[in-house]
Design a protein around this motif. Structure first.
Motif, short mmCIF file in Angstrom:
data_model
loop_
_atom_site.label_atom_id
_atom_site.label_comp_id
_atom_site.label_asym_id
_atom_site.label_seq_id
_atom_site.Cartn_x
_atom_site.Cartn_y
_atom_site.Cartn_z
N THR A 306 0.84 -1.20 0.00
CA THR A 306 0.00 0.00 0.00
C THR A 306 0.87 1.25 0.00
N VAL A 381 -8.23 -0.07 3.77
CA VAL A 381 -7.56 -1.18 3.08
C VAL A 381 -6.96 -2.20 4.04
N GLY A 382 -6.86 -3.42 3.57
CA GLY A 382 -6.05 -4.42 4.27
C GLY A 382 -6.84 -5.52 4.93
N GLU A 383 -8.07 -5.23 5.31
CA GLU A 383 -8.91 -6.22 5.98
C GLU A 383 -10.34 -5.69 5.92
N PRO A 384 -11.30 -6.56 6.20
CA PRO A 384 -12.67 -6.07 6.15
C PRO A 384 -12.89 -4.98 7.20
N ASP A 406 -13.80 1.41 0.38
CA ASP A 406 -13.25 0.19 0.98
C ASP A 406 -12.55 -0.54 -0.16
N THR A 407 -11.24 -0.51 -0.16
CA THR A 407 -10.49 -0.98 -1.32
C THR A 407 -9.90 -2.37 -1.09
N TRP A 408 -10.23 -3.28 -1.96
CA TRP A 408 -9.65 -4.63 -1.87
C TRP A 408 -8.54 -4.80 -2.88
N TRP A 409 -7.44 -5.30 -2.41
CA TRP A 409 -6.34 -5.71 -3.30
C TRP A 409 -5.32 -6.47 -2.50
N GLN A 410 -4.21 -6.82 -3.15
CA GLN A 410 -3.19 -7.64 -2.52
C GLN A 410 -1.81 -7.21 -2.99
N THR A 411 -0.79 -7.62 -2.25
CA THR A 411 0.58 -7.35 -2.69
C THR A 411 0.74 -7.84 -4.13
N ASP A 497 -8.94 -15.55 -1.22
CA ASP A 497 -9.96 -14.91 -0.37
C ASP A 497 -11.32 -15.53 -0.65
N ILE A 509 -15.92 -9.18 1.11
CA ILE A 509 -14.79 -10.08 1.36
C ILE A 509 -14.99 -10.74 2.72
N ARG A 512 -9.44 -14.75 4.32
CA ARG A 512 -8.53 -15.66 3.64
C ARG A 512 -8.98 -17.11 3.80
N LYS A 518 -4.22 -11.75 9.29
CA LYS A 518 -4.02 -10.32 9.19
C LYS A 518 -4.07 -9.71 10.58
N ARG A 523 0.21 -8.65 6.99
CA ARG A 523 0.00 -10.00 6.50
C ARG A 523 1.06 -10.94 7.09
C1 WTA Z 1 -7.10 -8.64 2.70
C2 WTA Z 1 -2.94 -5.33 1.11
C3 WTA Z 1 -11.20 -7.10 3.13
C4 WTA Z 1 -7.44 -9.82 1.80
C5 WTA Z 1 -3.29 -4.32 0.04
C6 WTA Z 1 -6.27 -9.87 0.84
C7 WTA Z 1 -9.01 -7.06 2.46
C8 WTA Z 1 -5.13 -9.47 1.73
C9 WTA Z 1 -9.18 -5.76 1.92
C10 WTA Z 1 -3.95 -8.89 1.00
C11 WTA Z 1 -10.48 -5.15 2.04
C12 WTA Z 1 -7.14 -6.40 1.57
N1 WTA Z 1 -11.45 -5.87 2.65
N2 WTA Z 1 -10.02 -7.71 3.05
N3 WTA Z 1 -10.73 -3.93 1.60
N4 WTA Z 1 -8.00 -5.38 1.38
N5 WTA Z 1 -7.73 -7.40 2.24
O1 WTA Z 1 -1.02 -8.45 0.43
O2 WTA Z 1 -7.51 -10.98 2.59
O3 WTA Z 1 -1.03 -7.12 2.59
O4 WTA Z 1 -6.07 -11.12 0.26
O5 WTA Z 1 -2.25 -6.39 0.55
O6 WTA Z 1 -5.69 -8.51 2.63
O7 WTA Z 1 -3.02 -8.36 1.89
P1 WTA Z 1 -1.73 -7.60 1.38
#
Ligand code: WTA
Length: 641
Positions: A306, A381-384, A406-411, A497, A509, A512, A518, A523
């Motif tokens: 992030t 970001v990062g978790e629900p 509320d932004t979902w994404w991953q590394t 997820d 979401i 995992r 988390k 992570r």
């Molecule tokens: C979780 C962080 C719910 C999810 C950018 C994902 C989320 C993991 C959300 C990736 C969200 C990330 N709502 N869960 N808005 N955003 N996650 O790699 O389980 O540190 O697979 O990247 O965080 O975590 P990472």
């Protein structure tokens, strides 16, 4: 914001300002997602245009093939806003932790000069295109300068979170085989000086690091080793502020960033220059609705993805200032974060649910005096984010006028992939929103069948994926295949997820489905933690689980089987020390339980799910299939004690 039932929509005012206000864009992008991304890529500066938008050789793929690019040219001399327009504009606002210390402000021109000077210094030390450079720095401007200097000359940056332990640093440096490490003497955290150089000295043992560059920050006393250690300030002193950007192929690696998976060893996700640039630029612009006069504060440390994308690259590619803060958001006062927002007139604030829950717990009195009238967009970001935290954030910080993204994404994905757009909406607490235009997500059952709304399953991403998606795991193609392209075949990206859709297609979401936990948005992998704990003498076996925690989202518990008797206090102390040494303070274990046996399947797999259910009060399910069902009752007794 306009409320209809439990869903919010943007007001006219938000819509009018927004880059994207018409939901037509979703339909258009869906028709031809490759073309859609190609059109966005046209607004990026390429030395040579790409030939093909997307090429797929499952499980590998490429974007913008044979395009020639440098991400820093797109930040500086060829910024889409125009260099003349931005060169005297603020690029970095740095807020130190010490309240009496002055913030440091760098304009785009100053930043460009610093980046080029340091890029020249790296070259002089022998760093070439494709070389990996380790960056182990706190949140000071030099972390951004280092990243951009690497990108300028085509070196691959591998940032390691500064709160990671020497051992965690070592594992990552060994994997990248970096010859150069950039670090600092120390930094301030909660008023104390953290001796980072000491950690770095330990971390580079048994690695290929030959040169260490040290930024003077805390002025703590450190040991310098002749011919190996160099002060940053000495290196850059005589260098020129000019440095030609290295022309990179679109698919050349821009950076490696380590993240935790199911197993013990962290994985180095590999990101490509072209696709990442396009995605970082456009996701920032549309999602945070970045306009020329905006100031963005992404609170994530640059050691996490992030921080890479929305603390560094995205705001700078969009020609706006990025604010970075050295310290803890609640230090020296609980409202430090609110003070920073007011002091620097922040417009876009992007943080993690764990921070929101912490602010909420401190109570609203702390922030009553803040109007937050500069804020326009809030992100999470990062978790629900749970409904109570969402509502508090919306009301007390956003004053009911800012959309919460509320932004979902991953590394692995390099940038945000699921969130409703601010000018379109809708926003619904607990739901992360709609996939961005051009992305094809689905929710599948175990057999790969697409599930209807309200049915929970595995979240997957379908071709053409997204330009910023990882291209591999560094030096580990097997792991890449196994982790992402195995569950449903080589053409379906498996996110790990669980999720479901509501009837409007908004995605929620659930969490995992692998062994990633988390904690405060960080992570961590059960495997990595268990490996570390199992190395303590006299511990024969252990299992780590995450259970719901009011502030951190999840907290860690560890179940330990001993070879020989020891007191619980002693084991707790040993585990604490070991985790600090192997991983760092972020992975603190909340509780340790000494048990006789761990629940296992007949094939010997530890059933963490059952351990977890003992705390979440869910039904345990059928435990008769376990090899040792009696272990469960014994564990129950230990927990009750
Ligand atoms: C979780 C962080 C719910 C999810 C950018 C994902 C989320 C993991 C959300 C990736 C969200 C990330 N709502 N869960 N808005 N955003 N996650 O790699 O389980 O540190 O697979 O990247 O965080 O975590 P990472």
């Amino acid at each position: 914001m306009i409320k209809k039932g439990d869903i919010y929509y943007p007001t006219k005012e938000i819509k009018n300002k927004a880059w994207v206000k018409d939901k037509k864009i979703y339909k258009e992008a869906e028709k031809d997602p490759i073309k859609f991304w190609e059109n966005l890529a046209k607004e990026i500066f390429w030395f040579n245009k790409w030939k093909k938008g997307f090429v797929h050789k499952p499980p590998y793929f490429q974007w913008f093939t044979e395009g020639k690019i440098n991400i820093t040219s797109n930040i500086f001399e060829h910024n889409s806003l125009g260099w003349e327009k931005i060169k005297n504009k603020t690029a970095i606002i740095w807020e130190p932790e010490l309240i009496d210390e002055k913030p440091r402000i760098l304009t785009y021109n100053e930043l460009s000069g610093e980046v080029n000077k340091f890029a020249n210094a790296l070259k002089r030390l022998g760093v070439r295109k494709g070389d990996r450079v380790g960056i182990y720095l706190p949140m000071i401007p030099e972390v951004i300068i280092s990243i951009l200097a690497c990108a300028r000359i085509g070196a691959i940056h591998a940032v390691v979170f500064s709160a990671f332990s020497p051992n965690a640093l070592k594992i990552r440096l060994q994997d990248t085989e970096a010859k150069v490490l950039i670090t600092a003497d120390g930094y301030f955290r909660r008023g104390k000086i953290i001796d980072l150089k000491k950690n770095a000295d330990q971390g580079i043992q048994e690695t290929k690091v030959k040169k260490v560059i040290i930024v003077k920050r805390a002025e703590n006393k450190i040991k310098m080793e002749k011919e190996r250690d160099f002060w940053w300030q000495d290196l850059v002193e005589k260098e020129s502020v000019q440095c030609e950007p290295r022309v990179m192929d679109s698919e050349d690696t821009l950076f490696i960033l380590y993240t935790s998976g199911s197993t013990g060893k962290p994985k180095g996700t590999v990101h490509a220059c072209g696709g990442y640039t396009v995605q970082a630029k456009w996701t920032g612009k549309w999602i945070f609705d970045l306009h020329d006069n905006d100031i963005m504060w992404c609170t994530a440390d640059v050691g996490w993805v992030t921080g890479h994308t929305y603390g560094v690259y995205s705001p700078l590619l969009n020609g706006i200032p990025t604010l970075i803060y050295e310290g803890s958001p609640d230090w020296p006062n609980l409202d430090r974060w609110a003070q920073i927002i007011e002091k620097h007139k922040v417009n876009i604030f992007y943080t993690a649910p764990t921070a929101v829950r912490m602010f909420k717990k401190y109570g609203t009195e702390f922030i009553e005096k803040y109007k937050f009238d500069t804020l326009r967009i809030l992100g999470s970001v990062g978790e629900p984010i749970d409904e109570a935290a969402w509502n508090w954030y919306f009301k007390e910080v956003g004053k009911e006028k800012c959309p919460i993204l509320d932004t979902w994404w991953q590394t692995e994905t390099g940038g945000i992939l699921i969130t409703s757009l601010p000018g379109v909406g809708p926003f619904k607490p607990c739901f992360t929103g709609l996939p961005l235009p051009g992305l094809k997500f689905d929710i599948l059952d175990e057999k790969g069948k697409s599930l209807p709304s309200n049915k929970e399953g595995n979240l997957v991403l379908l071709p053409p994926f997204t330009p910023g998606l990882l291209r591999g795991i560094y030096k580990n193609p097997k792991k890449y295949l196994e982790t992402y392209w195995n569950e449903y075949g080589k053409k379906v990206y498996f996110t790990s997820d669980a999720a479901y859709k509501d009837k409007n297609g908004l995605i929620r979401i659930v969490g995992r489905v692998d062994d990633v936990i988390k904690v405060a948005g960080h992570r961590l992998s059960t495997g990595e933690l268990e490996d570390a704990i199992s190395r303590i003498p006299d511990i024969s076996e252990c299992a780590v689980i995450g259970i719901p925690d009011e502030i951190k989202g999840e907290a860690l518990l560890s179940f330990v089987v001993l070879k020989k008797e020891k007191s619980l206090e002693q084991v707790q102390e040993e585990i604490k020390k070991q985790i600090r040494k192997e991983i760092g303070p972020i992975a603190s274990i909340k509780n340790v339980y000494l048990v006789k046996d761990l629940p296992k399947t007949r094939s010997g797999k530890i059933m963490r799910r059952i351990l977890k259910r003992l705390f979440t009060k869910e039904e345990l399910g059928d435990i008769s299939t376990l090899a040792n069902p009696e272990s469960v009752n014994q564990i129950k007794k230990v927990i009750i004690q």
